[in-house]
Design a protein around this motif. Structure first.
Motif, PDB file in Angstrom:
ATOM      1  N   PRO A  77       0.820  -1.209   0.000  1.00  0.00           N
ATOM      2  CA  PRO A  77       0.000   0.000   0.000  1.00  0.00           C
ATOM      3  C   PRO A  77       0.855   1.259   0.000  1.00  0.00           C
ATOM      4  N   ILE A  78       0.277   2.345  -0.481  1.00  0.00           N
ATOM      5  CA  ILE A  78       0.973   3.632  -0.497  1.00  0.00           C
ATOM      6  C   ILE A  78       0.694   4.344   0.816  1.00  0.00           C
ATOM      7  N   ARG A  79       1.718   4.541   1.611  1.00  0.00           N
ATOM      8  CA  ARG A  79       1.533   5.275   2.864  1.00  0.00           C
ATOM      9  C   ARG A  79       2.855   5.937   3.265  1.00  0.00           C
ATOM     10  N   ALA A  80       2.720   7.086   3.887  1.00  0.00           N
ATOM     11  CA  ALA A  80       3.897   7.814   4.348  1.00  0.00           C
ATOM     12  C   ALA A  80       4.459   7.151   5.601  1.00  0.00           C
ATOM     13  N   LEU A  81       5.749   7.302   5.796  1.00  0.00           N
ATOM     14  CA  LEU A  81       6.405   6.786   6.996  1.00  0.00           C
ATOM     15  C   LEU A  81       6.252   7.815   8.110  1.00  0.00           C
ATOM     16  N   GLU A  82       5.578   7.419   9.180  1.00  0.00           N
ATOM     17  CA  GLU A  82       5.329   8.352  10.275  1.00  0.00           C
ATOM     18  C   GLU A  82       6.587   8.541  11.110  1.00  0.00           C
ATOM     19  N   PRO A  83       6.967   9.783  11.397  1.00  0.00           N
ATOM     20  CA  PRO A  83       8.164  10.025  12.203  1.00  0.00           C
ATOM     21  C   PRO A  83       8.080   9.309  13.552  1.00  0.00           C
ATOM     22  N   GLY A  84       9.137   8.605  13.911  1.00  0.00           N
ATOM     23  CA  GLY A  84       9.175   7.891  15.172  1.00  0.00           C
ATOM     24  C   GLY A  84       8.520   6.531  15.147  1.00  0.00           C
ATOM     25  N   GLN A  85       8.135   6.065  13.991  1.00  0.00           N
ATOM     26  CA  GLN A  85       7.421   4.793  13.882  1.00  0.00           C
ATOM     27  C   GLN A  85       8.274   3.613  14.365  1.00  0.00           C
ATOM     28  N   HIS A  86       9.580   3.711  14.239  1.00  0.00           N
ATOM     29  CA  HIS A  86      10.455   2.597  14.612  1.00  0.00           C
ATOM     30  C   HIS A  86      11.459   2.987  15.698  1.00  0.00           C
ATOM     31  N   THR A  87      11.156   4.043  16.452  1.00  0.00           N
ATOM     32  CA  THR A  87      12.111   4.528  17.462  1.00  0.00           C
ATOM     33  C   THR A  87      12.534   3.437  18.449  1.00  0.00           C
ATOM     34  N   PRO A  88      11.617   2.719  19.111  1.00  0.00           N
ATOM     35  CA  PRO A  88      12.055   1.684  20.063  1.00  0.00           C
ATOM     36  C   PRO A  88      12.926   0.613  19.411  1.00  0.00           C
ATOM     37  N   GLU A  89      12.549   0.209  18.217  1.00  0.00           N
ATOM     38  CA  GLU A  89      13.295  -0.831  17.506  1.00  0.00           C
ATOM     39  C   GLU A  89      14.730  -0.385  17.215  1.00  0.00           C
ATOM     40  N   VAL A  90      14.870   0.839  16.729  1.00  0.00           N
ATOM     41  CA  VAL A  90      16.208   1.352  16.396  1.00  0.00           C
ATOM     42  C   VAL A  90      17.044   1.545  17.653  1.00  0.00           C
ATOM     43  N   LEU A  91      16.436   2.055  18.715  1.00  0.00           N
ATOM     44  CA  LEU A  91      17.166   2.261  19.963  1.00  0.00           C
ATOM     45  C   LEU A  91      17.580   0.931  20.589  1.00  0.00           C
ATOM     46  N   SER A  92      16.740  -0.063  20.466  1.00  0.00           N
ATOM     47  CA  SER A  92      17.087  -1.389  20.990  1.00  0.00           C
ATOM     48  C   SER A  92      18.316  -1.944  20.290  1.00  0.00           C
ATOM     49  N   GLU A  93      18.417  -1.693  18.984  1.00  0.00           N
ATOM     50  CA  GLU A  93      19.571  -2.160  18.223  1.00  0.00           C
ATOM     51  C   GLU A  93      20.852  -1.446  18.654  1.00  0.00           C
ATOM     52  N   LEU A  94      20.698  -0.265  19.256  1.00  0.00           N
ATOM     53  CA  LEU A  94      21.859   0.465  19.779  1.00  0.00           C
ATOM     54  C   LEU A  94      22.231   0.005  21.184  1.00  0.00           C
ATOM     55  N   GLY A  95      21.439  -0.931  21.749  1.00  0.00           N
ATOM     56  CA  GLY A  95      21.750  -1.483  23.057  1.00  0.00           C
ATOM     57  C   GLY A  95      20.971  -0.884  24.216  1.00  0.00           C
ATOM     58  N   LEU A  96      19.965  -0.010  23.951  1.00  0.00           N
ATOM     59  CA  LEU A  96      19.175   0.589  25.023  1.00  0.00           C
ATOM     60  C   LEU A  96      18.049  -0.364  25.416  1.00  0.00           C
ATOM     61  N   ASP A  97      17.817  -0.479  26.730  1.00  0.00           N
ATOM     62  CA  ASP A  97      16.737  -1.352  27.182  1.00  0.00           C
ATOM     63  C   ASP A  97      15.418  -0.592  27.253  1.00  0.00           C
ATOM     64  N   GLY A  98      14.357  -1.327  27.541  1.00  0.00           N
ATOM     65  CA  GLY A  98      13.018  -0.744  27.531  1.00  0.00           C
ATOM     66  C   GLY A  98      12.847   0.396  28.511  1.00  0.00           C
ATOM     67  N   ARG A  99      13.409   0.252  29.714  1.00  0.00           N
ATOM     68  CA  ARG A  99      13.256   1.304  30.723  1.00  0.00           C
ATOM     69  C   ARG A  99      13.932   2.589  30.275  1.00  0.00           C
ATOM     70  N   LYS A 100      15.106   2.475  29.673  1.00  0.00           N
ATOM     71  CA  LYS A 100      15.820   3.661  29.194  1.00  0.00           C
ATOM     72  C   LYS A 100      15.051   4.330  28.054  1.00  0.00           C
ATOM     73  N   ILE A 101      14.489   3.520  27.176  1.00  0.00           N
ATOM     74  CA  ILE A 101      13.725   4.073  26.050  1.00  0.00           C
ATOM     75  C   ILE A 101      12.489   4.803  26.564  1.00  0.00           C
ATOM     76  N   ASP A 102      11.780   4.200  27.543  1.00  0.00           N
ATOM     77  CA  ASP A 102      10.610   4.855  28.131  1.00  0.00           C
ATOM     78  C   ASP A 102      10.994   6.199  28.737  1.00  0.00           C
ATOM     79  N   ASP A 103      12.119   6.239  29.405  1.00  0.00           N
ATOM     80  CA  ASP A 103      12.583   7.475  30.045  1.00  0.00           C
ATOM     81  C   ASP A 103      12.878   8.549  29.009  1.00  0.00           C
ATOM     82  N   LEU A 104      13.503   8.165  27.897  1.00  0.00           N
ATOM     83  CA  LEU A 104      13.814   9.127  26.832  1.00  0.00           C
ATOM     84  C   LEU A 104      12.545   9.689  26.209  1.00  0.00           C
ATOM     85  N   VAL A 105      11.531   8.845  26.093  1.00  0.00           N
ATOM     86  CA  VAL A 105      10.250   9.291  25.535  1.00  0.00           C
ATOM     87  C   VAL A 105       9.574  10.278  26.481  1.00  0.00           C
ATOM     88  N   ARG A 106       9.559   9.942  27.779  1.00  0.00           N
ATOM     89  CA  ARG A 106       8.923  10.821  28.771  1.00  0.00           C
ATOM     90  C   ARG A 106       9.559  12.205  28.788  1.00  0.00           C
TER      91      ARG A 106
END
Length: 423
Positions: free
Chosen positions: A381-410
């Motif tokens: 389908p034709i759809r735009a890529l929403e900014p931040g759509q893969h933020t947790p996934e990309v940060l996890s690949e950099l070695g950040l855990d879920g708690r750290k990612i939640d904190d960065l979002v907050r």
């Protein structure tokens, strides 16, 4: 066959394993990133936390997005982590923007006796004008770069002014496609040297390179394009020649003639004269023969003759007349018709409903086609890529855990589409 087993047997993409960091921008850079993603590169787009128009970028097929405040210390460090492990960076900004952020090419590739943080990096950037030229800081768009390249002055239009072909030439051909070529050449060279380099693409220079053929003919004052000896629209390939032109039919739909070579022109003229009513030919005071192609002084008269004749029948009637011949006559298809024809369907039956029912048919397949390691199929389908759509996934690949990612979002350092709603 399961999706896992089918994916395991599919051939690797030619750019598999290449990591690309694309700073969000407009048109040329996203297109360069799209090309790399289509052929298998892993492309992460870095978006700012904002509601800018870049969020509606539709040239995002096969990419992932991370949204962050990269003016903050933590956000900037995340950007640096991404670039340290990247093979390619795509810079869409005006000269000096990334340098001021401490993200310029000298940081990664090194300078003089100072080693870089990622000396294998291909640092690609697209600007409108040459980075070392007098216009480097000027704002502009495709039409400006096309005008400054010298190419617009050669294009057809009206006697008073040329016309521009959408924003294709400078944005996408001279900009995005040329940049992608430079990236691939730099990656190829890196396999030998082990070192990256800067790929500087600017849309004026890229468009000029694209126009090598007409520029050479212009310089040689050949009969193909405008030159000091002949004004625009009086030449073979700039709408001056009646046998290389666009005509309107009786249903107001256009058709084109490209009968350059004598044998093609013969097939065209014979087919045209046999298709128009004999009574109409008898009323005409003049009728062309094969010699008219070589007599430039007769071209205006011949063009008027063809314009009147093409208006006697519909576009599809003319297309049927020349179908299967070497007359080089083809209908001008709408996007819906062209999509249907490309899909192997009868374009005569295509209408706007086809676009609504089969929107993916509009998506052009990556070109060129590779026999052993083809690009990704473009049937989604034709759809735009929403900014931040893969933020947790990309940060996890950099070695950040879920708690750290939640904190960065907050704290607003990063933005994650789904995660933010849960916090």
């Amino acid at each position: 066959m399961s999706s896992s087993s089918s994916s395991s047997t599919s051939p690797p993409k030619p750019l598999a394993g290449i990591k690309v960091v694309e700073f969000a921008g407009l048109a040329p850079v996203p297109f360069a990133g799209l090309i790399l993603a289509d052929f298998g590169a892993s492309v992460v787009r870095i978006d700012r936390i904002s509601h800018s128009s870049v969020a509606q970028d539709v040239l995002s097929r096969g990419k992932r997005s991370i949204a962050l405040d990269w003016k903050s210390k933590e956000g900037l460090e995340i950007v640096k982590q991404l670039v340290r492990s990247a093979d390619v960076v795509l810079d869409p900004f005006r000269p000096g923007v990334l340098e001021k952020m401490g993200l310029g090419p000298d940081v990664w590739l090194g300078k003089e006796n100072t080693p870089g943080e990622n000396e294998r990096l291909v640092f690609a950037r697209i600007a409108g004008y040459k980075r070392d030229g007098p216009h480097r800081d000027l704002a502009g768009h495709d039409i400006n770069y096309l005008a400054m390249s010298g190419v617009l002055s050669l294009l057809p239009g009206t006697p008073e002014k040329p016309s521009f072909p959408l924003n294709l030439l400078s944005d996408f051909a001279g900009g995005g496609l040329t940049c992608a070529l430079g990236i691939l050449v730099a990656l190829f060279e890196r396999a030998t040297s082990g070192r990256g380099q800067v790929v500087d693409a600017d849309m004026v220079s890229g468009t000029r390179y694209l126009a090598t053929y007409p520029f050479l003919h212009h310089t040689l004052r050949s009969p193909l394009f405008a030159s000091a000896d002949s004004k625009r629209q009086l030449n073979v390939l700039d709408a001056g020649a009646p046998f290389y032109n666009v005509y309107t039919c009786s249903d107001w739909r256009p058709i084109v003639v490209g009968a350059l070579e004598p044998q093609f022109f013969k097939a065209f003229l014979e087919g045209f004269l046999s298709a128009v009513p004999k009574t109409w030919l008898e009323r005409e005071e003049w009728a062309p023969d094969l010699d008219v192609q070589g007599h430039k002084e007769l071209w205006p008269k011949f063009k008027d003759f063809l314009e009147r004749g093409f208006k006697l029948r519909t576009r599809d009637e003319w297309a049927a007349t020349f179908e299967g011949t070497d007359a080089c006559v083809t209908p001008v298809l709408t996007p819906s018709e062209a999509a249907a024809a490309h899909a192997g369907m009868d374009y005569h039956t295509a209408d706007e409903d086809f676009a609504l029912e089969t929107p993916q048919a509009y998506i052009a397949s990556p070109a060129p086609s590779l026999s052993r390691t083809p690009a990704h199929a473009c049937n989604g389908p034709i759809r735009a890529l929403e900014p931040g759509q893969h933020t947790p996934e990309v940060l996890s690949e950099l070695g950040l855990d879920g708690r750290k990612i939640d904190d960065l979002v907050r704290r607003g350092v990063v933005d994650a589409v789904d995660l933010k709603a849960k916090l």
